[in-house]
Design a protein around this motif. Structure first.
Motif, PDB file in Angstrom:
ATOM      1  N   ALA A 219      -4.194  -2.993   7.276  1.00  0.00           N
ATOM      2  CA  ALA A 219      -3.047  -2.156   7.657  1.00  0.00           C
ATOM      3  C   ALA A 219      -3.498  -0.968   8.493  1.00  0.00           C
ATOM      4  O   ALA A 219      -2.812  -0.563   9.435  1.00  0.00           O
ATOM      5  CB  ALA A 219      -2.298  -1.678   6.410  1.00  0.00           C
ATOM      6  N   PHE A 220      -4.671  -0.421   8.173  1.00  0.00           N
ATOM      7  CA  PHE A 220      -5.217   0.682   8.963  1.00  0.00           C
ATOM      8  C   PHE A 220      -5.493   0.227  10.392  1.00  0.00           C
ATOM      9  O   PHE A 220      -5.224   0.959  11.341  1.00  0.00           O
ATOM     10  CB  PHE A 220      -6.520   1.194   8.338  1.00  0.00           C
ATOM     11  N   VAL A 221      -6.039  -0.969  10.536  1.00  0.00           N
ATOM     12  CA  VAL A 221      -6.351  -1.499  11.864  1.00  0.00           C
ATOM     13  C   VAL A 221      -5.069  -1.593  12.689  1.00  0.00           C
ATOM     14  O   VAL A 221      -5.021  -1.145  13.836  1.00  0.00           O
ATOM     15  CB  VAL A 221      -7.061  -2.873  11.764  1.00  0.00           C
ATOM     16  N   VAL A 222      -4.027  -2.150  12.110  1.00  0.00           N
ATOM     17  CA  VAL A 222      -2.763  -2.298  12.838  1.00  0.00           C
ATOM     18  C   VAL A 222      -2.164  -0.934  13.186  1.00  0.00           C
ATOM     19  O   VAL A 222      -1.816  -0.655  14.332  1.00  0.00           O
ATOM     20  CB  VAL A 222      -1.753  -3.138  12.025  1.00  0.00           C
ATOM     21  N   LEU A 223      -2.049  -0.076  12.173  1.00  0.00           N
ATOM     22  CA  LEU A 223      -1.349   1.188  12.394  1.00  0.00           C
ATOM     23  C   LEU A 223      -2.142   2.183  13.230  1.00  0.00           C
ATOM     24  O   LEU A 223      -1.563   2.933  14.020  1.00  0.00           O
ATOM     25  CB  LEU A 223      -0.948   1.800  11.052  1.00  0.00           C
ATOM     26  N   LYS A 224      -3.451   2.187  13.100  1.00  0.00           N
ATOM     27  CA  LYS A 224      -4.261   3.122  13.888  1.00  0.00           C
ATOM     28  C   LYS A 224      -4.583   2.571  15.276  1.00  0.00           C
ATOM     29  O   LYS A 224      -4.453   3.274  16.273  1.00  0.00           O
ATOM     30  CB  LYS A 224      -5.559   3.468  13.148  1.00  0.00           C
ATOM     31  N   ASP A 225      -5.014   1.313  15.340  1.00  0.00           N
ATOM     32  CA  ASP A 225      -5.464   0.760  16.619  1.00  0.00           C
ATOM     33  C   ASP A 225      -4.315   0.351  17.528  1.00  0.00           C
ATOM     34  O   ASP A 225      -4.379   0.558  18.732  1.00  0.00           O
ATOM     35  CB  ASP A 225      -6.382  -0.446  16.390  1.00  0.00           C
ATOM     36  N   ILE A 226      -3.289  -0.222  16.964  1.00  0.00           N
ATOM     37  CA  ILE A 226      -2.172  -0.689  17.789  1.00  0.00           C
ATOM     38  C   ILE A 226      -1.134   0.415  17.992  1.00  0.00           C
ATOM     39  O   ILE A 226      -0.641   0.621  19.095  1.00  0.00           O
ATOM     40  CB  ILE A 226      -1.530  -1.948  17.173  1.00  0.00           C
ATOM     41  N   TRP A 227      -0.835   1.142  16.922  1.00  0.00           N
ATOM     42  CA  TRP A 227       0.194   2.177  16.996  1.00  0.00           C
ATOM     43  C   TRP A 227      -0.357   3.569  17.258  1.00  0.00           C
ATOM     44  O   TRP A 227       0.413   4.500  17.496  1.00  0.00           O
ATOM     45  CB  TRP A 227       1.036   2.178  15.720  1.00  0.00           C
TER      46      TRP A 227
ATOM     47  N   ASP B 153       0.034   9.706   8.722  1.00  0.00           N
ATOM     48  CA  ASP B 153       1.163   8.866   9.106  1.00  0.00           C
ATOM     49  C   ASP B 153       0.983   7.433   8.611  1.00  0.00           C
ATOM     50  O   ASP B 153       1.946   6.773   8.215  1.00  0.00           O
ATOM     51  CB  ASP B 153       1.362   8.890  10.619  1.00  0.00           C
ATOM     52  N   VAL B 154      -0.257   6.971   8.624  1.00  0.00           N
ATOM     53  CA  VAL B 154      -0.576   5.641   8.087  1.00  0.00           C
ATOM     54  C   VAL B 154      -0.196   5.603   6.611  1.00  0.00           C
ATOM     55  O   VAL B 154       0.459   4.669   6.135  1.00  0.00           O
ATOM     56  CB  VAL B 154      -2.077   5.310   8.285  1.00  0.00           C
ATOM     57  N   GLU B 155      -0.618   6.621   5.873  1.00  0.00           N
ATOM     58  CA  GLU B 155      -0.316   6.682   4.443  1.00  0.00           C
ATOM     59  C   GLU B 155       1.191   6.691   4.198  1.00  0.00           C
ATOM     60  O   GLU B 155       1.685   5.996   3.297  1.00  0.00           O
ATOM     61  CB  GLU B 155      -0.965   7.912   3.817  1.00  0.00           C
ATOM     62  N   GLU B 156       1.936   7.449   4.989  1.00  0.00           N
ATOM     63  CA  GLU B 156       3.387   7.543   4.808  1.00  0.00           C
ATOM     64  C   GLU B 156       4.051   6.187   5.038  1.00  0.00           C
ATOM     65  O   GLU B 156       4.899   5.761   4.247  1.00  0.00           O
ATOM     66  CB  GLU B 156       3.962   8.603   5.767  1.00  0.00           C
ATOM     67  N   ILE B 157       3.684   5.495   6.093  1.00  0.00           N
ATOM     68  CA  ILE B 157       4.270   4.180   6.395  1.00  0.00           C
ATOM     69  C   ILE B 157       3.934   3.175   5.300  1.00  0.00           C
ATOM     70  O   ILE B 157       4.798   2.430   4.826  1.00  0.00           O
ATOM     71  CB  ILE B 157       3.787   3.660   7.775  1.00  0.00           C
TER      72      ILE B 157
END
Length: 191
Positions: A150-158, A164-168
């Motif tokens: 999930a970190f890879v998707v939210l940090k690298d793509i978004w 913000d990652v934690e909140e999502i």
């Protein structure tokens, strides 16, 4: 040697057992005695990085609070050791590719799956209230947002920041839990 391996992985490397031996100033024979394969080395480093996550124990009887507590502990730790978890993911993907190509041979692969038992504990208050199929889907759905992937998707793509990652991730987890509780027509407590 474990501390050296953690330092190397935290710097973005995916070290071999020989690399760790050299960096730690010990013989390769000694290093291989402790870590017979790169997979064993990575497993040990990941377990050390997971640390308090592996010792997590439920402290409430509400599924939503249990998941929130587990996520709070885990997401911070994953963020702190993000490079280590990314290195482990990279090695896991490499093992998968070698397996598909038929070139893995007898190479040991890293073990994965801590999240299964942790998430099963977190959703346990719904065990006798929700349908088994829904509880299984919930646990598997939560596993999609509980980990480095999930970190890879939210940090690298978004391009998101840690908070913000934690909140999502927390929001997704609560939506999933609420959906299962609503479908079962129940509250989130075990009482």
């Amino acid at each position: 040697m474990l501390e050296t391996a953690i330092e190397l992985m935290q710097s973005g490397e995916n070290p071999s057992v020989s690399d760790v031996a050299e960096a730690a100033g010990v013989s390769r024979a000694t290093s291989y005695r402790y870590f017979p394969s790169q997979a064993a080395l990575v497993d040990a480093v990941v377990d050390a990085a997971l640390g308090p996550i592996l010792d997590w124990q439920p402290k409430t009887v509400q599924a939503d609070e249990l998941v929130a507590d587990l996520m709070r502990l885990s997401l911070r730790r994953i963020g702190e050791f993000e490079a280590t978890f990314r290195a482990a993911l990279r090695l896991s993907l490499d093992h998968w590719a070698k397996s598909k190509a038929g070139t893995l041979g007898a190479e040991a692969v890293i073990s994965r799956g801590h999240r299964v038992s942790l998430l099963q504990q977190a959703v346990a208050p719904l065990r006798h209230k929700a349908a088994e199929q829904d509880l299984d889907r919930l646990t598997k759905g939560l596993s999609l947002v509980f980990g480095i992937e999930a970190f890879v998707v939210l940090k690298d793509i978004w391009g998101m920041k840690q908070e913000d990652v934690e909140e999502i991730i927390n929001w997704v987890a609560q939506v999933l839990i609420s959906a299962v509780a609503d479908k079962a027509g129940t509250t989130l407590t075990s009482a």
